[in-house]
Design a protein around this motif. Structure first.
Motif, short mmCIF file in Angstrom:
data_model
loop_
_atom_site.label_atom_id
_atom_site.label_comp_id
_atom_site.label_asym_id
_atom_site.label_seq_id
_atom_site.Cartn_x
_atom_site.Cartn_y
_atom_site.Cartn_z
N LEU A 221 0.82 -1.22 0.00
CA LEU A 221 0.00 0.00 0.00
C LEU A 221 0.85 1.27 0.00
N ARG A 222 2.17 1.10 0.05
CA ARG A 222 3.12 2.22 0.02
C ARG A 222 2.82 3.21 1.16
N LEU A 223 2.70 2.68 2.38
CA LEU A 223 2.36 3.51 3.53
C LEU A 223 3.61 4.10 4.16
N GLY A 224 3.44 5.32 4.66
CA GLY A 224 4.52 5.98 5.39
C GLY A 224 4.52 5.57 6.85
N PRO A 225 5.45 6.11 7.63
CA PRO A 225 5.58 5.71 9.04
C PRO A 225 4.32 5.95 9.85
N ARG A 226 3.65 7.10 9.64
CA ARG A 226 2.47 7.40 10.46
C ARG A 226 1.32 6.45 10.13
#
Length: 465
Positions: A71-76
């Motif tokens: 899903l190409r999620l960032g840290p948050r």
């Protein structure tokens, strides 16, 4: 949509499915179908669908990592997913009403001390895996029911799983999805393994394929962190998978496991609770308050409601309880014969051959029921323990001490203690701890019912000698 906006869009009423809502929102944000997300993450479509629909709330860490990468999620955003997983762990099944144990058919007699000890250990969490071990018919299931009833009355959900052949002296075995998950997980826990027990105890469990949670994982997801008592009644001989058992206990910190069988698993952390027969009156005493006598008289009244014992009847009841070692199943089987005979005739028959009247106790068709159950149990003893049991049966006197075993075997204290422990766990020997000393004796039922099972094969030279 920004990840914080996605999190804020989850209504509080959907908190139980927060993880699924977040995954679906992130998937739609980048325009992926469930099939496309499955291809990118190597997670099955079914697993993704279960997560989004809230059927699964506790994915494995590697599953969550693959999902976040796809899903190409960032840290948050990843942190939000992990927080949702933690909420799922704490929520567990969210029972509307805590599952209840089966309903016992008869009152329990003479197990007050054992009941109080088990309730204290399991409710406090001092022990998380308690294994009730004892001879067939000694009352393991009835005691487990009483413990489960106490914990359930205090608000603890109870999941009950009975193995085929387990004593069914109760009503209302659970069914439905929780029971199905328990059955599937138990099948995994007791699956045979070629890994040695010592190695399996320390080796981590082999991870399931991504998106394909095991039945143990599915049960852990159902239970969460909430307090639950899981009873496994009548477990077959053999051990549990240490790796899978460790996974379940670590994933569910509120889980307490109570197992009944005639042989312990011998796994790390297992609390072996030896259940001995009921206390009997002293020789020559006619104590109607002794637990074994009370139980026998209760069974007599079920067969003959008009029965009002006189002094001579109490003496006979006390003698029968001693003759049958206070064994609850044997006392019940003996009382059932009062449909066709009276107490004097019953005493005479038990004096001649108690095993002949207890054949139906083993729960098997045919004339070898009770003796067959005892024989099967004793045949699982090690050759050294069987030889020791034969020697104990052949010596004069009923009671003995550990020093007597060392004299009989010629071995050291450690070896003699190991053999005595094996006999105690088998149920062939019972212990009495009074006045700071420990004494032991072989059950009279074992002497009478299975002399052939105790005897060791002998060579011609040994026989001649």
């Amino acid at each position: 949509m920004h990840s914080t906006a996605v999190a804020a869009a989850v209504p509080l009423a959907q908190e139980a499915t927060r993880l699924g809502v977040l995954i679906r929102a992130h998937r739609l944000r980048i325009g992926l179908t469930q099939r496309e997300l499955a291809d990118l993450s190597t997670i099955s479509v079914r697993a993704i669908r279960d997560l989004e629909q809230g059927k699964a709330r506790r994915p494995r860490p590697d599953t969550l990592r693959l999902m976040a990468d796809a899903l190409r999620l960032g840290p948050r955003a990843r942190a939000s997913l992990e927080a949702a997983v933690q909420r799922g762990r704490a929520t567990g099944a969210g029972w509307e009403q805590p599952p209840a144990p089966p309903t016992a058919l008869h009152p329990m007699v003479g197990r007050e001390a054992e009941l109080a000890g088990l309730e204290r250990e399991l409710s406090s969490g001092a022990e998380r895996l308690v294994h009730l071990v004892g001879l067939a018919g000694v009352g393991k299931t009835r005691l487990a029911l009483a413990v489960a009833e106490r914990l359930h009355a205090a608000g603890t959900p109870v999941l009950w799983h009975a193995f085929p052949g387990a004593e069914a002296d109760h009503l209302g075995c659970p069914d439905g999805e929780p029971a199905a998950r328990v059955a599937a997980a138990v099948a995994e826990l007791l699956a045979p393994t070629t890994v040695p027990a010592t190695a399996a105890a320390t080796a981590p469990a082999a991870p399931a394929a991504a998106g394909s949670p095991s039945a143990v994982d599915a049960l852990a997801e159902l239970l969460g962190d909430q307090p639950v008592l899981l009873v496994l009644d009548g477990a077959a001989a053999g051990g549990a998978r240490c790796d899978r058992l460790t996974v379940l206990l670590r994933a569910c910190p509120g889980l307490r496991l109570l197992v009944t069988s005639d042989q312990p698993w011998e796994v790390p952390g297992e609390r072996i609770f030896l259940l001995a027969p009921l206390e009997v009156p002293a020789a020559g005493a006619a104590d109607a308050t002794a637990p074994a006598v009370r139980l026998f008289l209760d069974h007599v009244r079920r067969v003959r409601p008009e029965f009002a014992p006189a002094a001579a009847d109490l003496e006979r009841a006390a003698w029968i309880s001693r003759r049958l070692d206070g064994h609850p199943g044997a006392l019940a089987a003996a009382a059932s014969w009062l449909v066709v005979c009276d107490l004097p005739a019953l005493c005479q028959s038990l004096g001649e051959d108690p095993a002949a009247l207890l054949d139906h106790l083993g729960g098997r068709p045919g004339a070898d029921g009770f003796r067959g159950v005892l024989r099967d149990r004793l045949e699982r003893l090690s050759p050294a323990a069987r030889e020791l049991l034969e020697g104990l049966c052949g010596r004069s006197g009923d009671e003995f001490e550990l020093a007597g075993i060392t004299a009989l075997t010629g071995g050291g204290l450690a070896e003699s203690g190991r053999l005595l422990r094996e006999l105690l766990i088998s149920g062939a020997v019972r212990a009495a701890h009074e006045g700071g000393s420990s004494r032991f004796r072989v059950l009279g039922l074992v002497r009478a019912a299975c002399p052939a099972a105790v005897a060791q094969p002998r060579t011609a030279a040994a026989t001649a000698a």
